[in-house]
Write an enzyme that holds these catalytic residues in place. Structure first.
Site, PDB file in Angstrom:
ATOM      1  N   LYS A 108       2.348 -10.032  -6.811  1.00 57.52           N
ATOM      2  CA  LYS A 108       1.813  -8.668  -6.840  1.00 57.52           C
ATOM      3  C   LYS A 108       0.768  -8.487  -5.744  1.00 57.52           C
ATOM      4  CE  LYS A 108       0.399  -4.738  -9.308  1.00 57.52           C
ATOM      5  NZ  LYS A 108       0.404  -3.968 -10.519  1.00 57.52           N
TER       6      LYS A 108
ATOM      7  N   ASN B 250       8.450  -1.628  -9.313  1.00 52.79           N
ATOM      8  CA  ASN B 250       8.998  -0.759 -10.353  1.00 52.79           C
ATOM      9  C   ASN B 250      10.438  -1.103 -10.700  1.00 52.79           C
ATOM     10  OD1 ASN B 250       6.666   0.790 -10.688  1.00 52.79           O
ATOM     11  ND2 ASN B 250       7.150   1.965  -8.854  1.00 52.79           N
TER      12      ASN B 250
HETATM   13  N1  GLY Z   1       2.857  -1.566 -12.043  1.00 55.75           N
HETATM   14  C1  GLY Z   1       3.352  -1.276 -10.754  1.00 55.75           C
HETATM   15  C2  GLY Z   1       2.305  -1.232  -9.705  1.00 55.75           C
HETATM   16  O1  GLY Z   1       1.183  -1.615  -9.932  1.00 55.75           O
HETATM   17  O2  GLY Z   1       2.581  -0.783  -8.619  1.00 55.75           O
END
Ligand code: GLY
Length: 370
Positions: A226, A244
């Site tokens: 992330k 997503n």
């Molecule tokens: N939950 C998706 C994002 O943080 O972009």
């Protein structure tokens, strides 16, 4: 045991510290950010009852004032945003102070947004207490509330100054909540790291049964992925949409089931990932083996994976497509999908013929009746 992941965002860069015993070290972790030894903590009643005193003890010499809001998605709303902001002002939280969001995704999103607008922006620290919040919502700065028109439609990008993901806190989660968060963990393997998905296939049961080293590795890898995507595309102009995967289906299913107990967000993500791979296969993008492996792993873990796993009525295929068209990812009136050329190879596209999408949904709904 601790791993640190840096979210490289220039002047707004920050660390996600993932490990055991972090709550008991909260004071030492947060102190370097403080101008005065005081923090304002907002939590929910469930987390507060379980862990607030441990956080107070962990903060040591740092004074803690706290507010506990009701647990549940309903708290991500105008009335509780107002309550949080008014409370922070009543507690005389200043521009240079730190607000702490102590809870799952609802608290993280609400408190992050309150911090974004309080005095035109104060810094905040995320202490996520659910698997879903540790691997997804606490990292990346998406904050906001739900309104009548839809989920997360009022909000701001406001990055935290620090994230403390204490793996020990996962030990008090209900199995269903843990598995819902696991849907987001699987998502990372599916979207960009086939080796991680292989590892999850082998280690998923150990993760679910509480293996700390496995949990640490799974949360760390998820956060690394992330952090890397957010650093490339903080405000979702491009690649961030990959996060997503499964969410276009998920948001439609959540809307159809009322955003509640019938379907938790992470369960919708798991079902959505399975549908996204099915759609990819029908479009000739990936082999039949890929959706079969996705479904088999999610089933083996005991999470929801089929529309048949959702209790109660659902709209028909056209009704679901209508709900999908409300998604925030709609661009120039065209729905955008995250599809895959194989496990770990996701990409963004608007090029999905409605009839193929409809076919996937018609068959998935028919399986509910068989
Ligand atoms: N939950 C998706 C994002 O943080 O972009």
């Amino acid at each position: 045991m601790r791993n640190d992941v840096r979210v490289e965002l220039g002047a707004r860069a920050y660390e996600v510290r993932i490990g055991t015993g972090l709550l008991s070290q909260a004071g030492a972790q947060i102190a370097p950010l403080l101008r005065r030894p005081r923090v304002a903590v907002i939590t929910d009643e469930t987390v507060g009852a379980l862990h607030l005193e441990a956080l107070r003890a962990g903060l040591g010499e740092i004074e803690m004032v706290s507010l506990s809001l009701p647990a549940g998605e309903g708290t991500k709303s105008w009335p509780h945003l107002e309550r949080a902001c008014e409370w922070l002002l009543a507690e005389k939280v200043e521009r240079k102070d730190i607000v702490v969001a102590f809870g799952g995704g609802v608290i993280g999103d609400l408190v992050g947004f309150a911090a974004a607008i309080l005095r035109r922006g104060v810094r905040f620290v995320q202490i996520p207490t659910t698997l879903l919040a540790q691997v997804d919502s606490s990292v990346g700065g998406k904050t906001g509330i739900n309104v009548t028109a839809g989920k997360n439609l009022i909000g701001a990008f406001h990055q935290p100054s620090l994230v403390l993901a204490d793996i020990d806190l996962l030990g008090t989660l209900e199995p269903r909540d843990f598995l819902a968060g696991y849907g987001e963990v699987v998502k990372y393997g599916l979207l960009g790291d086939a080796d991680f998905f292989d590892w999850l296939e082998a280690m998923g049961p150990a993760l679910a049964s509480g293996d700390t080293a496995a949990r640490l590795r799974a949360v760390t890898r998820s956060v690394e992925m992330k952090a890397e995507i957010v650093a490339r595309d903080e405000t979702e102009e491009g690649d961030r949409a990959l996060l997503n995967l499964g969410h276009t289906f998920c948001h439609a299913l959540e809307a159809a089931t009322g955003y509640g107990e019938r379907l938790l967000h992470g369960e919708g993500v798991a079902i959505g990932c399975a549908l996204a791979f099915e759609l990819s296969q029908r479009l000739g993008l990936c082999s039949q083996e890929a959706p079969s492996r996705v479904r088999a792993h999610l089933k083996a873990m005991g999470t929801k994976v089929d529309l048949a796993d959702i209790p109660g009525d659902l709209p028909d295929a056209d009704g679901l497509i209508e709900l999908m068209a409300q998604d925030k990812k709609v661009l120039d009136g065209k729905m955008r999908f995250i599809l895959a050329r194989g496990i770990g190879q996701a990409f963004v596209t608007s090029d999905v013929p409605r009839e193929v999408l409809r076919g996937v949904l018609v068959d998935a709904l028919a399986a509910r009746r068989s």
